[in-house]
Scaffold this motif. Structure first.
Motif, PDB file in Angstrom:
ATOM      1  N   VAL A 507       0.845  -1.189   0.000  1.00 11.86           N
ATOM      2  CA  VAL A 507       0.000   0.000   0.000  1.00 11.86           C
ATOM      3  C   VAL A 507       0.882   1.240   0.000  1.00 11.86           C
ATOM      4  N   THR A 524     -10.361  -5.259   2.178  1.00 13.69           N
ATOM      5  CA  THR A 524     -10.083  -3.863   1.813  1.00 13.69           C
ATOM      6  C   THR A 524     -11.376  -3.255   1.285  1.00 13.69           C
ATOM      7  N   VAL A 525     -11.574  -1.962   1.552  1.00 19.09           N
ATOM      8  CA  VAL A 525     -12.807  -1.296   1.118  1.00 19.09           C
ATOM      9  C   VAL A 525     -12.481   0.102   0.591  1.00 19.09           C
ATOM     10  N   ARG A 526     -13.357   0.623  -0.256  1.00 18.84           N
ATOM     11  CA  ARG A 526     -13.255   2.017  -0.696  1.00 18.84           C
ATOM     12  C   ARG A 526     -13.967   2.888   0.338  1.00 18.84           C
ATOM     13  N   ASP A 529     -17.437   4.245  -0.415  1.00 16.22           N
ATOM     14  CA  ASP A 529     -18.607   3.363  -0.371  1.00 16.22           C
ATOM     15  C   ASP A 529     -19.182   3.222   1.037  1.00 16.22           C
ATOM     16  N   ALA A 566      -8.050   7.070   0.028  1.00 15.85           N
ATOM     17  CA  ALA A 566      -9.174   6.526  -0.737  1.00 15.85           C
ATOM     18  C   ALA A 566      -9.596   5.148  -0.270  1.00 15.85           C
ATOM     19  N   TYR A 567      -8.718   4.447   0.452  1.00 17.45           N
ATOM     20  CA  TYR A 567      -8.998   3.061   0.807  1.00 17.45           C
ATOM     21  C   TYR A 567      -8.797   2.845   2.309  1.00 17.45           C
ATOM     22  N   VAL A 569      -7.910  -0.540   4.878  1.00 14.22           N
ATOM     23  CA  VAL A 569      -7.552  -1.944   5.015  1.00 14.22           C
ATOM     24  C   VAL A 569      -7.975  -2.378   6.410  1.00 14.22           C
ATOM     25  N   THR A 581      -6.335   3.579   7.008  1.00 15.22           N
ATOM     26  CA  THR A 581      -6.592   4.290   5.752  1.00 15.22           C
ATOM     27  C   THR A 581      -5.292   4.537   5.002  1.00 15.22           C
ATOM     28  N   THR A 583      -3.615   5.689   0.802  1.00 16.15           N
ATOM     29  CA  THR A 583      -3.947   6.426  -0.435  1.00 16.15           C
ATOM     30  C   THR A 583      -4.020   5.520  -1.657  1.00 16.15           C
ATOM     31  N   ARG A 584      -3.234   4.437  -1.686  1.00 11.70           N
ATOM     32  CA  ARG A 584      -3.236   3.544  -2.847  1.00 11.70           C
ATOM     33  C   ARG A 584      -3.078   2.100  -2.395  1.00 11.70           C
ATOM     34  N   LEU A 585      -3.605   1.196  -3.232  1.00 12.40           N
ATOM     35  CA  LEU A 585      -3.398  -0.243  -3.070  1.00 12.40           C
ATOM     36  C   LEU A 585      -2.632  -0.745  -4.292  1.00 12.40           C
TER      37      LEU A 585
END
Length: 636
Positions: A507, A524-526, A529, A566-567, A569, A581, A583-585
């Protein structure tokens, strides 16, 4: 023969023999009619004596020689040995263990066996001159076979040592000693008086025996470095019998220095890294046939990686063998009756993990015996059997190994734990009533915490469970405890199969790459959402099945909060799940791990680092060391 170069092998095998003898002696005390264990004791003692004598450690050889006399009583009695004899034998094993430690440190055995030898001799009756001569291993040369046999069946056993054998004299002695237990020796080569200088490959023995050929083959073939065994009937009681031969299965093993295995795993890890780099380059090269070649390379390297990892695997039984003796000694000291059970002893773990697992399990067993399991009177008053039960089990679970230490004792008393915690300032006094079993179990892992009223040499010093958690976390694992009042306690350890190569989710946070161990991730989730709420200054992630505290990875690891995260985990921490939280996966990666320097690892919530295919360093997150910002809600 230069013996110094064989010293590491002697020390390694000596410790294995002592561990097996400790286990066998305790088992015989519990089950005196276990003939298989009794026979095993003789074989191990013979090996220990022969190795010690060949290496020139006379004190150890003398002590094991006298111990054999006591072991011989086991064959003559159906009721086993008395407690005095068992105690003396265990003291002898402790003395032999101390001698091995001294040899490793100084090259000298530093053992004075006279007192123990005297106590051993006090346990057995005096031998006749004929018995003493037979005990010393006096044999006649093969030329006198016919006269000595007196019409009885004589067999010639020939054991072929492997080409890689490093201690032929020791192996020859072990073979001859094993065969001597199965019949009357008439002759042998090498002669026992000259075995120290033996450097050949074939060991011969002529013995009078009615044992089956298969038993003779098994006895000689069980010796390390024996590649094959042949048995030929040399003389029969009436008329000559046709020759019959039996061959041992060739089963050779090679001892490899642990450092070589570590270096092999290190190189394997580098190969995985380079393979990933080449795959990245090949994806953009557009060279015909290159994708197929890369698939073949990946398949072969993955098979090699699996094999290298397997070579490092050893059964967890290697550490379990230490515990029967420990439980015997502690239960005697505490006046308790304990029955111990092992489940899943064949479960395999990385050698490095097994080596480090011993001390944490010793802590847990001591706690179970001292604090968990009751004495006979208390157990019977509670309607339980007078004998307590301690079960240690191991099993594979995905990419991890789970080890449970379970007792059927009194369980954790939350009120008692809470009062002690309040006395030590761990919780406020007004929170005592709200501490339940789960919270009490977690408090027990606090540094310096102990519920013992009196400090003893068994426990009460407050250096137990916190040390267990620290060690297990250092291995990339986790530990948790559950308990039920009056029913018992279970402490569960979850460990990775291997430490050198790990599967992780890569990440990005605060512009830097981080790796989260894959076996600690639930999902993992956005963030877009789901709903994120702020309660009393703490952020919470609201999902359809849970409300979890949020920890901002960028802020936690030295940067600024990341509003653009944005994500999330969802990971399992030491006391429950929470959301991290990022920023990228980047996706799942196989990473070659490296430990961090102590000054960087301290208090950083990081367990190591790994070099990625583009040369960047990814820091590996310690999920247990992370703490979200809502402690009261999190604890609940």
């Amino acid at each position: 023969m230069e013996l110094a170069e064989y010293l590491p092998m002697f020390l390694a095998e000596g410790r294995e023999h002592l561990q097996e003898l400790n286990l066998a002696v305790v088992r015989i005390e519990e089950r005196p009619d276990d003939r298989e264990t009794i026979d095993g004791i003789f074989r191990i003692a013979h090996s220990m004596k022969g190795m010690s004598a060949t290496m020139g450690f006379g004190g150890m050889a003398a002590l094991t020689h006298e111990m054999e006399d006591v072991f011989e009583l086991l064959r003559q009695r159906s009721d086993g040995l008395g407690r005095e004899a068992i105690d003396v034998l265990l003291e002898c094993l402790d003395a032999l263990s101390a001698a091995l430690d001294a040899i490793e440190e100084t090259g000298e055995e530093r053992i004075e066996p006279e007192l123990l030898v005297s106590r051993l001799r006090g346990l057995v009756r005096e031998r006749t001159p004929e018995q003493r001569a037979a005990r010393a291993g006096t044999v006649e040369p093969p030329a006198h076979l016919a006269a000595l046999a007196g019409g009885r069946r004589v067999v010639h056993v020939s054991a072929i040592l492997s080409d890689e054998v490093q201690l032929p004299a020791v192996r020859a002695y072990m073979v001859l000693s094993a065969l001597a237990e199965l019949g009357e020796a008439l002759g042998c080569h090498p002669d026992l008086d000259d075995v120290d200088g033996f450097a050949g490959r074939e060991v011969d023995a002529w013995i009078v025996s009615e044992r089956d050929d298969a038993e003779l083959v098994a006895a000689a073939g069980a010796v390390t470095d024996v590649a094959a065994v042949k048995v030929v009937e040399a003389h029969a009681a009436t008329s000559p019998a046709p020759e019959r031969t039996a061959h041992a299965k060739v089963s050779s093993t090679v001892r490899v220095d642990a450092e070589r295995l570590d270096e092999l795993m290190h190189l394997m890890g580098e190969l995985v890294l380079h393979r990933t780099q080449v795959e990245t380059l090949a994806a953009d090269a557009g060279v015909p046939g290159l994708p197929q070649a890369m698939q073949n390379l990946a398949r072969t390297s993955q098979a090699l990686q699996a094999m290298v990892t397997q070579v490092r695997m050893i059964p967890v039984e290697a550490v379990f063998l230490r515990f029967p003796r420990l439980v015997r000694d502690l239960s005697t000291k505490l006046g308790k009756r304990i029955e111990m059970e092992f489940v899943g002893k064949d479960t395999e773990l990385d050698r490095t993990v097994v080596d480090a697992l011993g001390d944490p399990l010793v802590h847990l067993i001591r706690n179970a015996l001292d604090h968990g399991l009751e004495g006979p009177v208390e157990r019977e008053a509670a309607g339980k059997p007078a004998t307590g039960r301690l079960t240690i089990s191991a099993r594979h679970a995905g990419g991890s190994v789970v080890i449970d230490v379970r007792d059927d004792g009194r369980g954790i008393d939350p009120a008692k734990v809470a009062r002690k915690a309040a006395e030590r300032g761990l919780i406020p006094a007004d929170a005592i009533a709200s501490v339940d079993a789960a919270r009490a179990a977690e408090l027990l892992f606090s540094p310096g915490f102990s519920t013992a009223e009196v400090t003893t040499d068994v426990s009460g010093r407050g250096v137990g469970l916190d040390a267990v958690r620290a060690t297990i976390r250092g291995l990339g694992g986790e530990v948790a405890m559950t308990s039920e009042a009056g029913r018992g306690t279970c402490t569960q350890i979850r460990l990775p199969l291997t430490l050198a190569i790990m599967a992780a989710l890569l990440v990005e946070a605060d512009g830097r790459p981080f790796a989260i161990p894959l076996d600690r991730i639930d999902r993992t989730v956005r963030l877009a959402d789901h709903t994120v709420r702020s309660v009393a200054g703490s952020r919470l992630l609201v999902m359809h099945d849970a409300v979890l505290p949020i920890l901002d990875a960028g802020e936690r690891f030295g940067g600024a909060p990341a509003p653009e995260a944005a994500y999330a985990v969802v990971v399992r921490g030491a006391t429950g799940p929470f959301a991290v939280t990022v920023t990228r996966l980047f996706g799942q990666r196989e990473l070659v791990t490296r430990p961090l320097p102590a000054e960087l690892a301290e208090g950083s919530a990081l367990t190591g680092a790994a070099v990625m295919s583009d040369g960047q360093i990814a820091l590996i997150v310690d999920c247990d060391a992370l703490r979200p910002a809502a402690p009261s809600l999190f604890a609940a």
